[in-house]
Design an enzyme around this catalytic site. Structure first.
Site, mmCIF file in Angstrom:
data_model
loop_
_atom_site.group_PDB
_atom_site.id
_atom_site.type_symbol
_atom_site.label_atom_id
_atom_site.label_comp_id
_atom_site.label_asym_id
_atom_site.label_seq_id
_atom_site.Cartn_x
_atom_site.Cartn_y
_atom_site.Cartn_z
ATOM 1 N N GLY A 91 -71.695 -19.458 -60.713
ATOM 2 C CA GLY A 91 -71.537 -19.102 -59.308
ATOM 3 C C GLY A 91 -70.128 -19.431 -58.845
ATOM 4 C CD GLU A 95 -64.075 -20.040 -56.217
ATOM 5 O OE1 GLU A 95 -64.022 -19.940 -54.984
ATOM 6 O OE2 GLU A 95 -64.012 -19.052 -56.968
#
Length: 194
Positions: A91, A95
């Site tokens: 998902g 990040e």
């Protein structure tokens, strides 16, 4: 499963991919494991938002709102040495989770001690940032492949249906949630062998 139950740590954050957190959690619990779900700046009783990524024929995946995913352990009190294995869903959470030095230290512990690590989709972004993929083979969502290669890892191209898993020693990786059967099966085999 008698006598082979493991303590597994799952790293999540807001907008973790819904299936990649929910389904592995349920599968691992069904197999008799204990799974602690943690997120930086969250404690037991909190939750994170999830996102549902789907493959609908566009040039990339689409994203829709998912469910709330429960956090059942405090990140601030975490002792990674008390866990047998690590799982990192994908998902959008990886990040920014990879910017957290404590998250990276946790990942390095599992890599340095050769404990089983399972990462799916964008989860390997955290492995890249932790510096644990040099000389290792790793599958991921295709968009993460250049990052794996850039740090000296070997990107393993997924099958056309994104339903394959790859094992390299203590590391089991997969490109996306369609690989859950293969990915969790391979992870379970690693757990049974440790």
């Amino acid at each position: 499963m008698a006598g082979s139950s493991k303590r597994i740590l799952m790293l999540v954050g807001d907008f973790v991919e819904d299936y990649e957190a929910m389904v592995p959690l349920q599968m691992l619990l069904m197999l008799g494991h204990e799974v602690a779900t943690v997120c930086p700046d969250k404690q037991a009783g909190d939750s994170v938002a999830t996102a549902i990524h789907d493959f609908e024929g566009h040039q990339t995946y689409s994203e829709k709102p998912g469910h709330r995913f429960a956090i059942n352990a405090d990140f601030s009190d975490l002792d990674e040495t008390s866990f047998d294995a690590l799982i990192i869903p994908g998902g959008r959470a990886p990040e920014y989770l990879r910017l957290n030095e404590r998250v990276l230290d946790i990942v390095r512990h599992f890599a340095d001690t050769a404990k089983p690590i399972a990462a799916v989709c964008h989860g390997p972004q955290i492995l890249v940032a932790a510096g644990v993929l040099s000389g290792r083979q790793c599958s991921s969502y295709p968009a993460v492949g250049p990052e794996i290669t850039a740090v000296g890892g070997q990107y393993v191209t997924p099958g056309k249906n994104l339903d394959t898993a790859h094992v390299d020693g203590n590391l089991v990786t997969a490109p996306a949630w369609p690989a859950h059967p293969a990915w969790i099966r391979a992870f379970q085999e690693l757990l049974e062998s440790t």
